[in-house]
Motif scaffolding. Sequence first.
Motif, PDB file in Angstrom:
ATOM      1  N   SER A 287       1.135  -1.482   0.065  1.00  0.00           N
ATOM      2  CA  SER A 287       0.280   0.172   0.075  1.00  0.00           C
ATOM      3  C   SER A 287       0.771   1.378  -0.283  1.00  0.00           C
ATOM      4  N   LEU A 288       1.495   0.910   0.923  1.00  0.00           N
ATOM      5  CA  LEU A 288       2.529   2.369   0.762  1.00  0.00           C
ATOM      6  C   LEU A 288       3.755   2.780  -0.781  1.00  0.00           C
ATOM      7  N   GLY A 289       3.660   1.558  -1.206  1.00  0.00           N
ATOM      8  CA  GLY A 289       4.529   1.220  -2.863  1.00  0.00           C
ATOM      9  C   GLY A 289       2.662   1.967  -3.977  1.00  0.00           C
ATOM     10  N   MET A 290       2.090   1.940  -3.203  1.00  0.00           N
ATOM     11  CA  MET A 290       0.978   2.311  -4.753  1.00  0.00           C
ATOM     12  C   MET A 290       1.092   4.043  -4.625  1.00  0.00           C
ATOM     13  N   ALA A 291       1.594   4.286  -3.039  1.00  0.00           N
ATOM     14  CA  ALA A 291       0.849   5.696  -2.885  1.00  0.00           C
ATOM     15  C   ALA A 291       2.434   6.778  -3.058  1.00  0.00           C
ATOM     16  N   SER A 292       3.065   5.740  -3.682  1.00  0.00           N
ATOM     17  CA  SER A 292       4.737   6.057  -3.898  1.00  0.00           C
ATOM     18  C   SER A 292       5.076   5.480  -4.571  1.00  0.00           C
ATOM     19  N   ASP A 293       6.859   5.766  -5.233  1.00  0.00           N
ATOM     20  CA  ASP A 293       7.664   5.289  -5.888  1.00  0.00           C
ATOM     21  C   ASP A 293       7.369   3.979  -6.315  1.00  0.00           C
ATOM     22  N   SER A 294       7.466   3.123  -6.995  1.00  0.00           N
ATOM     23  CA  SER A 294       7.222   1.580  -6.833  1.00  0.00           C
ATOM     24  C   SER A 294       8.284   1.490  -6.524  1.00  0.00           C
ATOM     25  N   GLU A 295       9.629   1.879  -6.719  1.00  0.00           N
ATOM     26  CA  GLU A 295      11.055   1.496  -6.823  1.00  0.00           C
ATOM     27  C   GLU A 295      11.312   1.119  -5.399  1.00  0.00           C
ATOM     28  N   PHE A 296      10.717   2.041  -3.851  1.00  0.00           N
ATOM     29  CA  PHE A 296      11.355   2.037  -2.726  1.00  0.00           C
ATOM     30  C   PHE A 296      10.595   0.818  -2.957  1.00  0.00           C
ATOM     31  N   PHE A 297       9.977   0.628  -3.048  1.00  0.00           N
ATOM     32  CA  PHE A 297       8.362  -0.496  -2.147  1.00  0.00           C
ATOM     33  C   PHE A 297       9.239  -1.939  -2.693  1.00  0.00           C
ATOM     34  N   LEU A 298      10.184  -2.109  -3.595  1.00  0.00           N
ATOM     35  CA  LEU A 298      10.887  -3.451  -4.619  1.00  0.00           C
ATOM     36  C   LEU A 298      11.973  -3.468  -3.959  1.00  0.00           C
ATOM     37  N   GLU A 299      12.889  -2.376  -3.986  1.00  0.00           N
ATOM     38  CA  GLU A 299      13.983  -2.368  -3.002  1.00  0.00           C
ATOM     39  C   GLU A 299      14.063  -2.844  -1.153  1.00  0.00           C
ATOM     40  N   PHE A 300      13.041  -1.740  -0.472  1.00  0.00           N
ATOM     41  CA  PHE A 300      12.654  -2.112   0.541  1.00  0.00           C
ATOM     42  C   PHE A 300      11.957  -3.766   0.907  1.00  0.00           C
ATOM     43  N   LEU A 301      11.630  -4.421   0.388  1.00  0.00           N
ATOM     44  CA  LEU A 301      10.889  -6.094  -0.552  1.00  0.00           C
ATOM     45  C   LEU A 301      12.431  -6.649   0.277  1.00  0.00           C
ATOM     46  N   GLN A 302      13.494  -6.311  -1.145  1.00  0.00           N
ATOM     47  CA  GLN A 302      14.131  -7.047  -1.935  1.00  0.00           C
ATOM     48  C   GLN A 302      15.136  -7.259  -0.265  1.00  0.00           C
ATOM     49  N   THR A 303      15.358  -6.025   0.293  1.00  0.00           N
ATOM     50  CA  THR A 303      16.694  -5.697   0.808  1.00  0.00           C
ATOM     51  C   THR A 303      15.952  -6.553   2.377  1.00  0.00           C
ATOM     52  N   LEU A 304      14.948  -6.565   2.601  1.00  0.00           N
ATOM     53  CA  LEU A 304      13.697  -7.426   3.510  1.00  0.00           C
ATOM     54  C   LEU A 304      14.296  -8.359   3.689  1.00  0.00           C
ATOM     55  N   LEU A 305      14.140  -8.846   2.801  1.00  0.00           N
ATOM     56  CA  LEU A 305      14.178 -10.515   2.594  1.00  0.00           C
ATOM     57  C   LEU A 305      15.666 -10.969   1.860  1.00  0.00           C
ATOM     58  N   ALA A 306      16.176 -10.540   1.365  1.00  0.00           N
ATOM     59  CA  ALA A 306      18.028 -10.553   1.051  1.00  0.00           C
ATOM     60  C   ALA A 306      19.099 -10.107   2.022  1.00  0.00           C
ATOM     61  N   GLY A 307      18.660  -8.677   2.194  1.00  0.00           N
ATOM     62  CA  GLY A 307      19.571  -8.326   3.036  1.00  0.00           C
ATOM     63  C   GLY A 307      19.299  -8.021   4.609  1.00  0.00           C
ATOM     64  N   SER A 308      20.472  -7.341   5.338  1.00  0.00           N
ATOM     65  CA  SER A 308      20.548  -7.458   7.079  1.00  0.00           C
ATOM     66  C   SER A 308      19.485  -6.131   7.647  1.00  0.00           C
ATOM     67  N   LEU A 309      19.426  -5.829   8.340  1.00  0.00           N
ATOM     68  CA  LEU A 309      18.160  -5.105   9.230  1.00  0.00           C
ATOM     69  C   LEU A 309      19.452  -3.713   9.001  1.00  0.00           C
ATOM     70  N   GLU A 310      20.876  -3.139   9.109  1.00  0.00           N
ATOM     71  CA  GLU A 310      21.733  -2.276   8.776  1.00  0.00           C
ATOM     72  C   GLU A 310      21.247  -2.048   7.100  1.00  0.00           C
ATOM     73  N   ASP A 311      21.355  -3.151   5.968  1.00  0.00           N
ATOM     74  CA  ASP A 311      21.467  -2.453   4.390  1.00  0.00           C
ATOM     75  C   ASP A 311      20.049  -1.833   4.684  1.00  0.00           C
ATOM     76  N   LEU A 312      18.901  -2.597   5.631  1.00  0.00           N
ATOM     77  CA  LEU A 312      16.996  -1.261   5.429  1.00  0.00           C
ATOM     78  C   LEU A 312      17.825  -0.058   6.093  1.00  0.00           C
ATOM     79  N   TYR A 313      18.514   0.106   6.810  1.00  0.00           N
ATOM     80  CA  TYR A 313      18.405   1.394   7.090  1.00  0.00           C
ATOM     81  C   TYR A 313      19.245   2.658   6.785  1.00  0.00           C
ATOM     82  N   GLU A 314      20.501   1.736   5.543  1.00  0.00           N
ATOM     83  CA  GLU A 314      21.385   2.643   5.063  1.00  0.00           C
ATOM     84  C   GLU A 314      20.816   2.800   3.951  1.00  0.00           C
ATOM     85  N   GLY A 315      19.956   2.113   3.407  1.00  0.00           N
ATOM     86  CA  GLY A 315      19.580   1.294   1.916  1.00  0.00           C
ATOM     87  C   GLY A 315      17.893   2.422   1.828  1.00  0.00           C
TER      88      GLY A 315
END
Length: 85
Positions: free
Chosen positions: A19-47
């Motif tokens: 729902s956040l992705g629908m309201a804003s840029d879908s690039e953020f949404f995809l990057e957030f989900l991919q980082t959430l699934l494959a990255g670390s917490l630090e990657d999320l906060y820095e990305g």
Amino acid sequence: MKGPATMRLLFLSLALCWSLGMASDSEFFLEFLQTLLAGSLEDLYEGPLAPYNINPDAKGAMSELKSCIDNLAPMHKAELVKLLV
């Protein structure tokens, strides 16, 4: 937290992010989900979350969510990543 509760938390988080992705840029949404699934917490906060001021309660929730995702079976996690490609 395991089993159905973990999956509910994951799907609720994905729905919120969607729902956040629908309201804003879908690039953020995809990057957030991919980082959430494959990255670390630090990657999320820095990305994807770098531009945002994340409060301590939200950081705690993000940590718990990341822990749930990290405890998914590798094949299930891989299938979720495939959905993003």
